[in-house]
Design an enzyme around this catalytic site. Structure first.
Site, PDB file in Angstrom:
ATOM      1  N   GLN A   9     -19.680   5.936  16.296  1.00 44.86           N
ATOM      2  CA  GLN A   9     -21.019   6.498  16.493  1.00 44.86           C
ATOM      3  C   GLN A   9     -21.598   6.933  15.151  1.00 44.86           C
ATOM      4  O   GLN A   9     -22.724   7.411  15.080  1.00 44.86           O
ATOM      5  CB  GLN A   9     -20.941   7.722  17.414  1.00 44.86           C
ATOM      6  CG  GLN A   9     -20.478   7.404  18.823  1.00 44.86           C
ATOM      7  CD  GLN A   9     -20.249   8.673  19.640  1.00 44.86           C
ATOM      8  OE1 GLN A   9     -21.175   9.321  20.073  1.00 44.86           O
ATOM      9  NE2 GLN A   9     -18.996   9.010  19.843  1.00 44.86           N
ATOM     10  N   HIS A  40     -24.544   3.502  16.801  1.00 45.19           N
ATOM     11  CA  HIS A  40     -25.769   4.257  16.550  1.00 45.19           C
ATOM     12  C   HIS A  40     -26.474   3.790  15.282  1.00 45.19           C
ATOM     13  O   HIS A  40     -27.227   4.533  14.671  1.00 45.19           O
ATOM     14  CB  HIS A  40     -25.456   5.763  16.479  1.00 45.19           C
ATOM     15  CG  HIS A  40     -25.090   6.352  17.810  1.00 45.19           C
ATOM     16  ND1 HIS A  40     -24.632   7.637  17.973  1.00 45.19           N
ATOM     17  CD2 HIS A  40     -25.128   5.822  19.060  1.00 45.19           C
ATOM     18  CE1 HIS A  40     -24.387   7.867  19.274  1.00 45.19           C
ATOM     19  NE2 HIS A  40     -24.677   6.777  19.934  1.00 45.19           N
TER      20      HIS A  40
HETATM   21  P1  OAD Z   1     -20.271  15.829  17.747  1.00 41.78           P
HETATM   22  O1  OAD Z   1     -20.838  16.568  16.597  1.00 41.78           O
HETATM   23  O2  OAD Z   1     -20.907  15.996  19.087  1.00 41.78           O
HETATM   24  O3  OAD Z   1     -18.725  16.207  17.925  1.00 41.78           O
HETATM   25  C1  OAD Z   1     -17.854  16.240  16.831  1.00 41.78           C
HETATM   26  C2  OAD Z   1     -16.440  16.334  17.356  1.00 41.78           C
HETATM   27  O4  OAD Z   1     -15.561  16.244  16.245  1.00 41.78           O
HETATM   28  C3  OAD Z   1     -16.111  17.640  18.092  1.00 41.78           C
HETATM   29  O5  OAD Z   1     -15.395  17.359  19.278  1.00 41.78           O
HETATM   30  C4  OAD Z   1     -15.218  18.383  17.090  1.00 41.78           C
HETATM   31  O6  OAD Z   1     -14.255  19.226  17.716  1.00 41.78           O
HETATM   32  C5  OAD Z   1     -14.551  17.221  16.387  1.00 41.78           C
HETATM   33  N1  OAD Z   1     -14.065  17.527  15.020  1.00 41.78           N
HETATM   34  C6  OAD Z   1     -14.524  18.459  14.142  1.00 41.78           C
HETATM   35  N2  OAD Z   1     -13.811  18.422  12.999  1.00 41.78           N
HETATM   36  C7  OAD Z   1     -12.885  17.431  13.140  1.00 41.78           C
HETATM   37  C8  OAD Z   1     -11.853  16.905  12.295  1.00 41.78           C
HETATM   38  N3  OAD Z   1     -11.651  17.381  11.069  1.00 41.78           N
HETATM   39  N4  OAD Z   1     -11.077  15.897  12.781  1.00 41.78           N
HETATM   40  C9  OAD Z   1     -11.284  15.400  14.038  1.00 41.78           C
HETATM   41  N5  OAD Z   1     -12.250  15.865  14.864  1.00 41.78           N
HETATM   42  C10 OAD Z   1     -13.035  16.853  14.429  1.00 41.78           C
HETATM   43  O7  OAD Z   1     -20.197  14.292  17.321  1.00 41.78           O
HETATM   44  P2  OAD Z   1     -20.203  12.968  18.207  1.00 41.78           P
HETATM   45  O8  OAD Z   1     -19.391  13.134  19.437  1.00 41.78           O
HETATM   46  O9  OAD Z   1     -19.911  11.836  17.304  1.00 41.78           O
HETATM   47  O10 OAD Z   1     -26.252  10.774  17.824  1.00 41.78           O
HETATM   48  O11 OAD Z   1     -21.730  12.943  18.605  1.00 41.78           O
HETATM   49  C11 OAD Z   1     -22.331  11.794  18.978  1.00 41.78           C
HETATM   50  C12 OAD Z   1     -23.762  11.743  18.562  1.00 41.78           C
HETATM   51  O12 OAD Z   1     -24.443  13.006  18.658  1.00 41.78           O
HETATM   52  C13 OAD Z   1     -24.036  11.369  17.130  1.00 41.78           C
HETATM   53  O13 OAD Z   1     -23.818  10.010  16.848  1.00 41.78           O
HETATM   54  C14 OAD Z   1     -25.504  11.707  17.023  1.00 41.78           C
HETATM   55  C15 OAD Z   1     -25.454  13.082  17.621  1.00 41.78           C
HETATM   56  O14 OAD Z   1     -26.608  13.576  18.152  1.00 41.78           O
HETATM   57  C16 OAD Z   1     -27.464  10.369  17.454  1.00 41.78           C
HETATM   58  O15 OAD Z   1     -28.002  10.767  16.429  1.00 41.78           O
HETATM   59  C17 OAD Z   1     -28.107   9.413  18.410  1.00 41.78           C
END
Ligand code: OAD
Length: 255
Positions: A108, A126
Protein backbone atom coordinates in the site's frame (compact mmCIF):
# COMPACT_ATOMS: atom_id res chain seq x y z
CA UNK A 1 18.48 -12.62 18.16
CA UNK A 2 17.46 -9.28 19.72
CA UNK A 3 16.04 -8.99 23.21
CA UNK A 4 12.68 -10.58 22.52
CA UNK A 5 10.07 -11.88 24.91
CA UNK A 6 9.61 -15.68 25.05
CA UNK A 7 6.35 -15.24 23.14
CA UNK A 8 8.08 -13.39 20.30
CA UNK A 9 10.92 -15.94 20.09
CA UNK A 10 8.31 -18.72 20.01
CA UNK A 11 6.32 -17.07 17.23
CA UNK A 12 9.46 -16.27 15.19
CA UNK A 13 10.38 -19.97 15.36
CA UNK A 14 6.87 -20.90 14.31
CA UNK A 15 7.19 -18.40 11.44
CA UNK A 16 10.51 -19.96 10.37
CA UNK A 17 8.84 -23.39 10.12
CA UNK A 18 5.96 -22.00 8.10
CA UNK A 19 8.17 -19.99 5.77
CA UNK A 20 10.57 -22.91 5.20
CA UNK A 21 7.68 -25.11 4.10
CA UNK A 22 5.87 -22.52 1.97
CA UNK A 23 5.64 -23.23 -1.76
CA UNK A 24 4.03 -20.03 -3.02
CA UNK A 25 4.54 -17.26 -0.45
CA UNK A 26 3.46 -13.66 -1.01
CA UNK A 27 4.34 -10.52 0.95
CA UNK A 28 1.82 -7.79 1.78
CA UNK A 29 3.05 -4.53 3.34
CA UNK A 30 1.58 -1.33 4.77
CA UNK A 31 2.92 1.95 6.14
CA UNK A 32 4.49 0.21 9.18
CA UNK A 33 7.00 -1.45 6.83
CA UNK A 34 8.54 1.97 6.16
CA UNK A 35 8.28 3.26 9.75
CA UNK A 36 11.77 2.09 10.73
CA UNK A 37 13.18 4.00 7.74
CA UNK A 38 11.74 7.20 9.21
CA UNK A 39 8.50 7.44 7.20
CA UNK A 40 5.46 8.39 9.23
CA UNK A 41 2.53 5.99 9.27
CA UNK A 42 -1.04 7.23 8.80
CA UNK A 43 -2.63 5.95 11.99
CA UNK A 44 -1.31 5.51 15.49
CA UNK A 45 0.27 8.05 17.81
CA UNK A 46 2.58 9.78 15.35
CA UNK A 47 0.36 9.11 12.32
CA UNK A 48 -0.35 11.68 9.57
CA UNK A 49 -4.08 11.50 10.24
CA UNK A 50 -3.56 12.73 13.81
CA UNK A 51 -2.22 16.00 12.45
CA UNK A 52 -4.09 16.37 9.16
CA UNK A 53 -7.56 15.52 7.90
CA UNK A 54 -7.39 13.01 5.07
CA UNK A 55 -10.29 14.74 3.31
CA UNK A 56 -8.28 18.03 3.16
CA UNK A 57 -5.24 16.42 1.56
CA UNK A 58 -5.86 13.06 0.00
CA UNK A 59 -9.04 13.35 -2.04
CA UNK A 60 -9.67 14.47 -5.64
CA UNK A 61 -11.99 17.16 -4.20
CA UNK A 62 -9.14 18.59 -2.09
CA UNK A 63 -6.82 18.65 -5.11
CA UNK A 64 -9.38 20.61 -7.16
CA UNK A 65 -10.29 22.95 -4.29
CA UNK A 66 -6.80 23.81 -3.02
CA UNK A 67 -4.02 22.31 -5.16
CA UNK A 68 -1.33 24.42 -3.39
CA UNK A 69 -2.19 22.98 0.02
CA UNK A 70 -2.31 19.41 -1.25
CA UNK A 71 0.94 19.78 -3.19
CA UNK A 72 2.74 21.34 -0.21
CA UNK A 73 2.00 18.13 1.68
CA UNK A 74 3.09 15.84 -1.14
CA UNK A 75 6.17 17.97 -1.80
CA UNK A 76 7.27 17.64 1.81
CA UNK A 77 6.85 13.88 1.65
CA UNK A 78 8.48 13.61 -1.76
CA UNK A 79 11.61 15.53 -0.75
CA UNK A 80 11.81 13.50 2.44
CA UNK A 81 11.48 10.24 0.47
CA UNK A 82 14.46 11.25 -1.68
CA UNK A 83 16.76 10.98 1.32
CA UNK A 84 15.38 7.96 3.20
CA UNK A 85 16.97 4.54 2.95
CA UNK A 86 15.51 1.03 3.24
CA UNK A 87 16.13 -0.62 6.63
CA UNK A 88 17.47 -4.13 7.26
CA UNK A 89 13.98 -5.66 6.94
CA UNK A 90 13.72 -4.60 3.28
CA UNK A 91 17.11 -6.15 2.49
CA UNK A 92 16.09 -9.35 4.30
CA UNK A 93 12.99 -9.54 2.06
CA UNK A 94 15.20 -8.93 -0.97
CA UNK A 95 17.47 -11.86 0.02
CA UNK A 96 14.41 -14.07 0.49
CA UNK A 97 13.10 -13.08 -2.95
CA UNK A 98 16.49 -13.75 -4.55
CA UNK A 99 16.78 -17.09 -2.78
CA UNK A 100 13.31 -18.26 -3.78
CA UNK A 101 13.38 -16.93 -7.34
CA UNK A 102 9.84 -15.60 -6.96
CA UNK A 103 8.24 -13.61 -4.15
CA UNK A 104 5.57 -11.08 -5.17
CA UNK A 105 5.26 -8.07 -2.87
CA UNK A 106 1.86 -6.35 -2.62
CA UNK A 107 2.18 -2.92 -1.00
CA UNK A 108 0.00 0.00 0.00
CA UNK A 109 3.11 2.20 0.19
CA UNK A 110 3.94 4.90 -2.35
CA UNK A 111 7.50 5.65 -1.22
CA UNK A 112 9.48 3.29 -3.49
CA UNK A 113 11.53 1.82 -0.63
CA UNK A 114 10.99 -1.81 -1.68
CA UNK A 115 12.41 -1.06 -5.13
CA UNK A 116 15.27 0.97 -3.60
CA UNK A 117 16.26 -2.17 -1.66
CA UNK A 118 16.40 -4.15 -4.91
CA UNK A 119 13.05 -5.95 -4.61
CA UNK A 120 11.26 -6.66 -7.88
CA UNK A 121 7.67 -7.70 -8.63
CA UNK A 122 6.29 -4.97 -6.35
CA UNK A 123 2.55 -4.46 -6.83
CA UNK A 124 1.71 -0.89 -5.82
CA UNK A 125 -1.97 -0.88 -4.82
CA UNK A 126 -2.06 2.81 -3.93
CA UNK A 127 0.11 4.05 -6.77
CA UNK A 128 3.47 5.75 -6.46
CA UNK A 129 4.86 9.14 -5.60
CA UNK A 130 7.52 8.68 -8.28
CA UNK A 131 5.44 10.27 -11.04
CA UNK A 132 2.66 12.81 -11.65
CA UNK A 133 0.14 13.16 -14.44
CA UNK A 134 -2.39 15.65 -15.77
CA UNK A 135 -5.38 16.24 -13.51
CA UNK A 136 -7.57 16.96 -16.52
CA UNK A 137 -6.35 13.76 -18.24
CA UNK A 138 -5.18 15.54 -21.42
CA UNK A 139 -3.19 12.46 -22.33
CA UNK A 140 0.29 13.86 -21.67
CA UNK A 141 2.54 11.07 -20.44
CA UNK A 142 3.38 10.75 -16.73
CA UNK A 143 6.17 13.02 -15.53
CA UNK A 144 8.87 11.90 -13.16
CA UNK A 145 8.37 13.77 -9.89
CA UNK A 146 11.59 15.60 -9.17
CA UNK A 147 12.66 18.42 -6.90
CA UNK A 148 12.73 20.67 -9.99
CA UNK A 149 9.17 19.84 -10.94
CA UNK A 150 7.80 20.67 -7.50
CA UNK A 151 9.72 23.95 -7.20
CA UNK A 152 6.59 25.73 -8.38
CA UNK A 153 3.60 24.63 -6.36
CA UNK A 154 1.32 23.37 -7.79
CA UNK A 155 3.18 21.92 -10.79
CA UNK A 156 1.40 22.32 -14.15
CA UNK A 157 1.00 20.08 -17.16
CA UNK A 158 1.97 21.47 -20.60
CA UNK A 159 -1.79 21.73 -21.35
CA UNK A 160 -2.18 24.24 -18.49
CA UNK A 161 -3.98 21.98 -16.01
CA UNK A 162 -2.58 21.13 -12.60
CA UNK A 163 -0.59 17.90 -12.30
CA UNK A 164 -1.55 15.28 -9.72
CA UNK A 165 0.70 12.76 -8.00
CA UNK A 166 0.10 9.23 -9.32
CA UNK A 167 -1.14 7.99 -5.96
CA UNK A 168 -4.60 6.66 -5.20
CA UNK A 169 -6.63 9.27 -3.32
CA UNK A 170 -9.53 8.50 -1.02
CA UNK A 171 -12.77 7.85 -2.97
CA UNK A 172 -10.78 6.74 -6.02
CA UNK A 173 -10.70 3.19 -7.36
CA UNK A 174 -7.49 1.19 -7.07
CA UNK A 175 -5.57 0.45 -10.29
CA UNK A 176 -7.39 -2.45 -11.97
CA UNK A 177 -4.42 -4.66 -12.94
CA UNK A 178 -2.79 -4.33 -9.53
CA UNK A 179 -5.88 -5.12 -7.49
CA UNK A 180 -6.77 -8.09 -9.73
CA UNK A 181 -3.26 -9.49 -9.46
CA UNK A 182 -3.24 -8.97 -5.67
CA UNK A 183 -6.47 -10.91 -5.19
CA UNK A 184 -5.34 -13.69 -7.55
CA UNK A 185 -2.10 -14.00 -5.58
CA UNK A 186 -4.08 -14.06 -2.33
CA UNK A 187 -6.28 -16.88 -3.64
CA UNK A 188 -3.34 -18.91 -4.94
CA UNK A 189 -0.66 -18.45 -2.27
CA UNK A 190 -0.06 -20.90 0.57
CA UNK A 191 1.55 -18.31 2.89
CA UNK A 192 1.12 -14.57 3.22
CA UNK A 193 3.61 -12.47 5.17
CA UNK A 194 1.69 -9.38 6.31
CA UNK A 195 3.84 -6.53 7.63
CA UNK A 196 2.91 -3.18 9.15
CA UNK A 197 -0.68 -2.60 8.12
CA UNK A 198 -3.50 -1.55 10.45
CA UNK A 199 -5.94 -3.61 8.33
CA UNK A 200 -8.35 -0.65 8.30
CA UNK A 201 -8.25 0.51 4.68
CA UNK A 202 -10.27 -1.43 2.11
CA UNK A 203 -10.01 -3.16 -0.26
CA UNK A 204 -6.35 -3.75 0.72
CA UNK A 205 -7.38 -5.10 4.12
CA UNK A 206 -9.37 -7.88 2.45
CA UNK A 207 -6.27 -9.36 0.78
CA UNK A 208 -4.93 -11.31 3.82
CA UNK A 209 -8.48 -12.42 4.64
CA UNK A 210 -8.90 -13.82 1.12
CA UNK A 211 -5.57 -15.65 1.53
CA UNK A 212 -6.76 -17.22 4.80
CA UNK A 213 -10.11 -18.20 3.28
CA UNK A 214 -8.22 -19.88 0.43
CA UNK A 215 -6.34 -22.04 2.93
CA UNK A 216 -3.09 -20.08 3.23
CA UNK A 217 -1.39 -19.44 6.54
CA UNK A 218 -0.51 -15.88 7.52
CA UNK A 219 2.50 -14.56 9.41
CA UNK A 220 1.73 -11.07 10.69
CA UNK A 221 4.51 -8.73 11.89
CA UNK A 222 3.38 -5.64 13.79
CA UNK A 223 4.18 -4.04 17.17
CA UNK A 224 0.40 -3.95 17.77
CA UNK A 225 -2.35 -6.46 17.22
CA UNK A 226 -4.88 -5.83 14.42
CA UNK A 227 -8.24 -7.39 13.56
CA UNK A 228 -6.23 -10.03 11.67
CA UNK A 229 -4.00 -11.14 14.55
CA UNK A 230 -6.38 -13.54 16.29
CA UNK A 231 -7.86 -15.16 13.16
CA UNK A 232 -7.29 -18.92 13.02
CA UNK A 233 -4.29 -19.60 10.77
CA UNK A 234 -2.44 -16.41 11.75
CA UNK A 235 0.92 -16.46 13.52
CA UNK A 236 1.27 -13.02 15.05
CA UNK A 237 4.84 -11.85 15.68
CA UNK A 238 4.87 -8.80 17.91
CA UNK A 239 7.70 -6.50 16.87
CA UNK A 240 9.15 -4.04 14.41
CA UNK A 241 9.78 -4.84 10.76
CA UNK A 242 13.47 -3.81 10.90
CA UNK A 243 14.13 -6.28 13.72
CA UNK A 244 11.76 -9.20 13.15
CA UNK A 245 12.21 -9.61 9.37
CA UNK A 246 16.02 -10.10 9.45
CA UNK A 247 15.67 -12.58 12.35
CA UNK A 248 12.85 -14.51 10.65
CA UNK A 249 14.44 -14.60 7.20
CA UNK A 250 18.06 -15.27 8.19
CA UNK A 251 16.93 -18.23 10.29
CA UNK A 252 14.73 -19.52 7.45
CA UNK A 253 17.52 -19.24 4.88
CA UNK A 254 20.06 -20.94 7.14
CA UNK A 255 17.86 -24.04 7.61
P1 OAD B 1 -1.55 2.65 8.93
O1 OAD B 1 -0.87 3.92 9.24
O2 OAD B 1 -3.04 2.61 8.99
O3 OAD B 1 -1.03 1.50 9.91
C1 OAD B 1 0.34 1.33 10.16
C2 OAD B 1 0.53 0.01 10.87
O4 OAD B 1 1.92 -0.22 11.00
C3 OAD B 1 -0.08 -0.06 12.28
O5 OAD B 1 -0.77 -1.28 12.45
C4 OAD B 1 1.15 0.00 13.19
O6 OAD B 1 0.98 -0.70 14.41
C5 OAD B 1 2.18 -0.68 12.31
N1 OAD B 1 3.59 -0.32 12.62
C6 OAD B 1 4.07 0.83 13.17
N2 OAD B 1 5.41 0.77 13.28
C7 OAD B 1 5.80 -0.43 12.77
C8 OAD B 1 7.07 -1.08 12.60
N3 OAD B 1 8.20 -0.49 12.97
N4 OAD B 1 7.09 -2.33 12.05
C9 OAD B 1 5.93 -2.94 11.67
N5 OAD B 1 4.71 -2.36 11.81
C10 OAD B 1 4.64 -1.14 12.34
O7 OAD B 1 -1.01 2.16 7.51
P2 OAD B 1 -1.68 1.22 6.41
O8 OAD B 1 -2.41 0.08 7.04
O9 OAD B 1 -0.66 0.94 5.39
O10 OAD B 1 -3.97 5.28 1.96
O11 OAD B 1 -2.74 2.23 5.83
C11 OAD B 1 -3.25 2.07 4.59
C12 OAD B 1 -3.54 3.37 3.92
O12 OAD B 1 -4.05 4.38 4.81
C13 OAD B 1 -2.38 4.09 3.30
O13 OAD B 1 -1.91 3.49 2.12
C14 OAD B 1 -2.99 5.43 3.01
C15 OAD B 1 -3.61 5.68 4.35
O14 OAD B 1 -4.66 6.56 4.40
C16 OAD B 1 -4.17 6.24 1.06
O15 OAD B 1 -3.55 7.29 1.08
C17 OAD B 1 -5.23 5.92 0.05
Amino acid sequence: MMNYTDDTVFSINEGVNLLSNAVSPVVCTGAGMSADSGVRTFRGEDGFWKEYRAEDLATPQALHADPELVWEWYKERLLHYDTIEPHAGFYALQRLQENRGSLPVITQNVDGLHQKAGLSDVIELHGSLATASCLSKCGASAKELTEKLVKEIPPYCSCGAVLRPDVVLFNEPLPQNEIERAFTLAEDCDLMLVIGTSMLVHPAAQIPVVALKGGAVVIEINPEKTMLSDYPGVTFIEGRAAEVLPALIEKTLSQ
